[in-house]
Every structure is written in C-alpha cells, then in structure tokens.
Design a protein around this motif. Structure first.
Motif, PDB file in Angstrom:
ATOM      1  N   VAL A 108       0.855  -1.192   0.000  1.00  0.00           N
ATOM      2  CA  VAL A 108       0.000   0.000   0.000  1.00  0.00           C
ATOM      3  C   VAL A 108       0.893   1.245   0.000  1.00  0.00           C
ATOM      4  CG1 VAL A 108      -1.552   1.377   1.439  1.00  0.00           C
ATOM      5  CG2 VAL A 108      -2.018  -1.051   1.061  1.00  0.00           C
ATOM      6  N   VAL A 109       0.698   2.094  -0.991  1.00  0.00           N
ATOM      7  CA  VAL A 109       1.528   3.286  -1.144  1.00  0.00           C
ATOM      8  C   VAL A 109       0.666   4.497  -1.488  1.00  0.00           C
ATOM      9  CG1 VAL A 109       3.601   2.039  -1.873  1.00  0.00           C
ATOM     10  CG2 VAL A 109       1.899   2.720  -3.591  1.00  0.00           C
ATOM     11  N   GLY A 110       1.263   5.665  -1.345  1.00  0.00           N
ATOM     12  CA  GLY A 110       0.644   6.879  -1.856  1.00  0.00           C
ATOM     13  C   GLY A 110       1.068   7.059  -3.305  1.00  0.00           C
ATOM     14  N   PRO A 111       0.421   7.980  -4.049  1.00  0.00           N
ATOM     15  CA  PRO A 111       0.817   8.201  -5.443  1.00  0.00           C
ATOM     16  C   PRO A 111       2.144   8.972  -5.508  1.00  0.00           C
ATOM     17  CG  PRO A 111      -0.889   9.755  -4.810  1.00  0.00           C
ATOM     18  CD  PRO A 111      -0.686   8.845  -3.625  1.00  0.00           C
ATOM     19  N   ALA A 112       2.913   8.731  -6.535  1.00  0.00           N
ATOM     20  CA  ALA A 112       4.138   9.496  -6.814  1.00  0.00           C
ATOM     21  C   ALA A 112       5.051   9.585  -5.603  1.00  0.00           C
ATOM     22  CB  ALA A 112       3.777  10.900  -7.331  1.00  0.00           C
ATOM     23  N   GLY A 113       5.228   8.471  -4.911  1.00  0.00           N
ATOM     24  CA  GLY A 113       6.169   8.429  -3.800  1.00  0.00           C
ATOM     25  C   GLY A 113       5.667   9.053  -2.510  1.00  0.00           C
ATOM     26  N   LYS A 114       4.390   9.459  -2.476  1.00  0.00           N
ATOM     27  CA  LYS A 114       3.845  10.063  -1.262  1.00  0.00           C
ATOM     28  C   LYS A 114       3.628   9.008  -0.181  1.00  0.00           C
ATOM     29  CE  LYS A 114       1.294  14.200  -2.463  1.00  0.00           C
ATOM     30  NZ  LYS A 114      -0.054  14.765  -2.425  1.00  0.00           N
ATOM     31  N   SER A 115       3.546   9.463   1.060  1.00  0.00           N
ATOM     32  CA  SER A 115       3.247   8.577   2.186  1.00  0.00           C
ATOM     33  C   SER A 115       1.794   8.103   2.113  1.00  0.00           C
ATOM     34  CB  SER A 115       3.486   9.330   3.489  1.00  0.00           C
ATOM     35  OG  SER A 115       2.874   8.632   4.548  1.00  0.00           O
ATOM     36  N   ALA A 116       1.525   6.939   2.690  1.00  0.00           N
ATOM     37  CA  ALA A 116       0.153   6.414   2.663  1.00  0.00           C
ATOM     38  C   ALA A 116      -0.460   6.343   4.058  1.00  0.00           C
ATOM     39  CB  ALA A 116       0.140   5.040   1.999  1.00  0.00           C
ATOM     40  N   GLN A 117       0.220   6.892   5.065  1.00  0.00           N
ATOM     41  CA  GLN A 117      -0.287   6.767   6.444  1.00  0.00           C
ATOM     42  C   GLN A 117      -1.672   7.383   6.610  1.00  0.00           C
ATOM     43  OE1 GLN A 117       0.791   5.064   8.941  1.00  0.00           O
ATOM     44  NE2 GLN A 117       2.811   4.461   8.187  1.00  0.00           N
ATOM     45  N   ARG A 118      -1.793   8.667   6.325  1.00  0.00           N
ATOM     46  CA  ARG A 118      -3.089   9.330   6.494  1.00  0.00           C
ATOM     47  C   ARG A 118      -4.103   8.810   5.479  1.00  0.00           C
ATOM     48  NH1 ARG A 118      -3.716  14.131   9.545  1.00  0.00           N
ATOM     49  NH2 ARG A 118      -5.302  14.841   8.081  1.00  0.00           N
ATOM     50  N   ARG A 119      -3.618   8.414   4.335  1.00  0.00           N
ATOM     51  CA  ARG A 119      -4.510   7.857   3.318  1.00  0.00           C
ATOM     52  C   ARG A 119      -5.123   6.540   3.792  1.00  0.00           C
ATOM     53  NH1 ARG A 119      -3.663   9.748  -1.943  1.00  0.00           N
ATOM     54  NH2 ARG A 119      -2.493  11.694  -1.885  1.00  0.00           N
TER      55      ARG A 119
END
Lengths: 304, 267
Positions: free
Chosen positions: B30-41
């Motif tokens: 599980v990741v955020g888009p374009a290298g972003k963090s996924a914690q809050r997502r």
C-alpha cells in the motif's frame, strides 16, 4: 401449516419499468411518504440491496409501495467482488432474492472488496489493478451474473491509496473486466473526481480513457475534504452534502458525449429533507434536458 | 472459492488486519501516489470502517447509547467491533453478541440491566425485519371443542421474542427509547418483556408474572394444559385467561392445532 399463514414469498408482481434517462435518488426510508405524495415524479429510486435482505416488515412494505409507482434499481454494497476469499454464496442468494422480489431495472455493484475471513468491514476497499485481480473479478462477476440471470453494472471506485502490485490503469482494468465478463458499467463521476484529486491525475483524461459506450447509469454525490501526510488535499467520498460544482461540470461533459443516461444522486450520510435531495435531482434533470438531445452519442442511444 | 492460492490473498489479509488494529504497520504494497506517504490515506479506510460500524451499533442500540451517553457508547462500541466485527454485510443483523459483551465489559458493571436492554433492542430489530405472517386469530381457538382445548399446541409467530430480565429492563428500555426520565423506575424489579409485530408495528409489553414461562412452554411445543400446569407450579397466582388474551392480542403465535384433529388455522 405455518406456510399457509404467510404471505407468498414471491410477493406481488410489478410492471416492467426500465430506468428512464432521467435523474433518480437513493431511497431513504425517511423520504418515502414525501416521494409518494410529491407532484414531482422522480425518474427512479435506487436501493442498497443489503437494507432489504430481511424477510419482511415495514421496510419491504414501503419498498413495495415505491416499486408499484417508480422504476427501481438495486445497488449492492456487500458482495465484495474484489475479495480474495471469494463470493459469499449465502450473500449472493440473498441478493438474488431481493432481485427476484422487486424485479429492478438495473443491478449494480462495486469494484471493491469489503469482507475478509475476519468479517465484514462496511466500507469499499481498493484492489490492485493487475492480471490476478482481473481474473478474480471476472470470475466473480460470471458467478454473480449466472445466478442473477442478467448482466450487472460494475461501478468505478473512489480510492485513497495505491498499490505497488498495480500494473494497469484503472480505465484499462475496468474496460478489460467489462469485455471479459460482459458486465455493463456504472460511472460514478464523483468517484472519478475524488480519485483524480487523490492520485493527481486529470479527471477529463480519465473520462477520455473510460469506455463511455458501456455506461448505462451514472452516480453523482458530494465529497468532503481532508489532507494527506504531505498536507495536500485528500478528498473523501462522503455522500454527505450536495454534488460539487466541479463534479457537475464533469457530468455535463459526459452527458454531452453519451446522451441522457439514468443518473442517480446519492446522499447517504447527514441525509437532508426530501426537498434538498429533490433539488439535486432536478439539477441533474435540467442538465439531461439541456445536453442529452444534442450529444454525440445521443442519436445512437435514441435509435435503440 | 479461490482459497487455494493463499499467496494471492495475503495482501488483503494484511489490509484487513490493519483496518481494525491501528498499531499494525501499513499493509504490504500500500503506497501513496508518486512516492507520497500512505499513512493518512490508509487512515481514511480505518476511520470509515470504525465510524460506520459504530454508527451501525448506535442505530441498533439507541437506548443503550442514551443510557451511557454518546461518547462513552462510541468508545465502548470501538472495543466491541474489534472483538466482534460483523459476520455478514447485512448491517441490521449486526450486534447479536453485543449484550453478552456488555455482560462482561467491566466499565458498565454498575449498570447490570444494560445487557438486557441491549437484548431487547436486538430482539426489537429482529422482529422488525422478520417474515410477515398473520397472527393467530381468536376465532381459531373458538372453533375448537372445549374438551379439546387442553390439547392445543401453537406455532410460534416468527416475529415474537421474549426477553426475561432480573432487572426492570423493559421499563428502562421503553423510557430510554421514548426520552422519558428513569427516576420513577426501580431497576431491581425483575421484568419479562414480550416483543411482537402482529402487523407492521413492533410492540413491546411487560408481561405479568408467569406469562413468559407460559409462552416459552407453548413455544417449545407444550400443550395448553401442559404449559398451564408448569406455570401454575411456579406462579400460583398465574392468570391463565389474561395470558391467553395477551398472546392473541400481541400475536405470539401464528397457528394452532389439536393433536387429535390437526385443526389448523386457515387464513
């Protein structure tokens, strides 16, 4: 015999009532009396299948009254089509019973999962877009459509995270599912907008790549705003407020191309009084009236 | 079922576990888009699941919520839902174990009637959604010859539940649901509740002494005479005619038959 005292399980039969290319509303029990009494005749009403999976009672009586006067579509939220633990056969049977009972014009579900061995999460959870998920979703859709003896519509999701395991674009993934399973598509334009903001793509680009010719119904809804870890805008598919202006604009673009399509306004949380939801439906009706007839695909649809 | 390939299912198992346990790390992949963090997502999913299940419990158990207050209820519901997530996607069936949870949940031990109020609320919703069946009509009993009445057995109505409490759970349930004050209720007075739906409206009654035992005996298949005998042994003042009128009015049964003649109610 106890059976002799029960109302026939097949229930009353209804006239055939296809979804008109007009606005509809998500049915809320608090609105039913007003909908039935309203001089504005909404185009159709959509129910969440799971709310009518009980055997009887006031909920079924109210829906029977609605179905006698309006076209109805059945929208499942709990089949968990993307689930790695398979389709729950008992849940599919219960959905089949709702469909047999109300003879809806459309049946739709989500490209998502919501159940796992641990239980049911009551939320639409994302799947990675790759060949393994594709095969799983197509196989589940086949099973569902065989049981219901009709094609269903699959809805594009709104998502907050991405997966390293994803190898295909969402639009390619959905087009391939439709091609292999024979399902139709439900285009949720609010979901497109929410996902576009959350993943940094252009909603118009998504719509250009989406197989609009397979869309048989549209969903519109309101969304809420939050922020991600970087402090950037993160939209939440909240269904708790009016449709956003940007989503109306995208809707106009879609209708200009597809012609008029059955269009549902969803409002599931902080549900307002009926006139507020009716106003949203009337806004959609106005766009359908204005842009539907002049659309690029409109003549093709009208000829069908 | 594609359970034969556990590897394919693993990311979803991680995802599922992390939804209910905020201390677990992000699920694999599980990741955020374009290298972003996924914690809050990812926290959006955690929050959606938790809030929607708490809201469902609050809808099913409004009296319990009012008795403990909304903030306390939400914290308590959060503990319950991690122990017992819904088994099916039909949310109006959720919470069958909530009363048992309240029985063992130490922070509410000072409210010993709370679990029985939850049992009444769960029964109320079961009755609300159960099959539509005509209740037994008084005439059906009337056509049975008086000498055969003692042999009559009854078919339970699907929308009939009995909740017996060592506390005044029915009075507390009703007052709480109707926003009435609780100060005139003596919580330690035992009460038996009857929940039925003879047509489209759920009815809740407090039963007189003995009636619950009498109905339960009939529901398990005792004859009218047998049930009356069992009940009078325990409740010498048991008012049989009043109990029969109450069960007909409330719709506890849908049919009756005489063992000899198999007389069935026809509707």
């Amino acid at each position: 015999m106890t059976q002799s005292a029960s109302i026939s399980s097949s229930g009353p039969r209804f006239p055939r009532a296809p979804l008109p290319p007009r606005a509809g509303a998500g049915l809320k029990s608090a609105h039913i009396d007003q909908i039935l009494a309203d001089s504005y005749r909404i185009g159709f009403l959509e129910i969440h299948a799971e709310n009518y999976m009980g055997d009887g009672g006031p909920a079924h009586r109210a829906l029977t009254a609605i179905r006698s006067e309006f076209p109805v579509s059945v929208h499942g939220v709990g089949l968990s089509i993307g689930s790695g633990s398979g389709i729950n056969p008992a849940h599919l049977e219960r959905l089949a019973r709702v469909v047999e009972r109300y003879e809806p014009a459309m049946v739709s579900e989500h490209l998502a999962w919501s159940s796992h061995d641990a239980g049911y999460f009551n939320d639409l959870l994302p799947v990675p877009y790759n060949s393994a998920t594709l095969e799983r979703v197509v196989s589940h859709l086949g099973r569902i459509q065989d049981r219901l003896k009709r094609p269903i519509l699959l809805e594009n999701p709104s998502t907050y995270v991405a997966f390293e395991q994803t190898t295909m674009s969402e639009t390619d993934f959905i087009r391939e599912i439709a091609r292999k399973s024979g399902c139709g598509l439900l285009l949720d334009i609010n979901n497109v907008f929410v996902s576009a903001v959350n993943h940094g793509f252009k909603p118009l680009q998504y719509l250009r790549e989406f197989p609009l010719e397979l869309v048989e119904e549209i969903h519109l809804a309101g969304h809420a705003a939050d922020t991600d870890d970087e402090g950037d805008l993160l939209l939440i598919d909240a269904h708790d407020r009016p449709v956003a202006d940007a989503v109306w604009k995208l809707y106009e673009t879609v209708i200009s191309q597809t012609g008029a399509l059955p269009t549902l306004v969803e409002w599931d949380n902080d549900v307002p009084d009926w006139p507020v939801l009716r106003r949203e439906a009337q806004l959609a009706d106005a766009i359908l009236d204005r842009l539907g007839p002049a659309s690029l695909l409109g003549s093709r649809h009208a000829a069908e | 079922m594609p359970r034969n390939d556990p590897a394919r299912d693993a990311p979803q198992a991680d995802f599922a576990a992390a939804l209910l346990d905020p201390d677990l790390p992000l699920p694999k992949g599980v990741v955020g888009p374009a290298g972003k963090s996924a914690q809050r997502r990812f926290a959006v999913y955690r929050n959606n699941v938790t809030v929607s299940l708490i809201d469902s419990l609050a809808d099913i158990f409004p009296a319990v919520q009012r008795l403990v207050g909304p903030d306390f209820f939400r914290n308590m519901a959060r503990v319950y839902l991690t122990e017992e997530p819904p088994a099916s996607a039909v949310m109006f069936e959720y919470g069958s174990g909530f009363a048992a949870f309240l029985d063992r949940f130490e922070p509410v031990s000072k409210l010993p009637y709370l679990a029985d109020v939850a049992r009444l609320e769960r029964a109320w919703l079961d009755v609300f959604h159960s099959t539509d069946v005509e209740p037994l009509s008084p005439e059906a009993l009337g056509v049975i010859a008086p000498e055969n009445l003692g042999d009559v057995r009854f078919t339970p109505h699907p929308a009939a539940r009995i909740v017996r409490s060592r506390y005044a759970a029915v009075s507390i349930f009703s007052a709480s649901r109707e926003y009435r004050p609780l100060d005139r209720i003596r919580p330690l007075d035992p009460e038996d509740g009857l929940i039925t739906r003879p047509d489209f409206e759920v009815q809740v009654r407090t039963l007189p002494p003995g009636a619950a035992q009498f109905f339960e005996a009939l529901i398990t298949g005792e004859t009218l005479a047998g049930a009356a005998t069992i009940t009078v042994e325990r409740h010498p003042g048991f008012d049989l005619p009043a109990a029969i009128s109450a069960m007909l009015e409330a719709g506890v049964f849908s049919a009756c038959s005489c063992s000899q003649a198999q007389t069935e109610q026809i509707t």
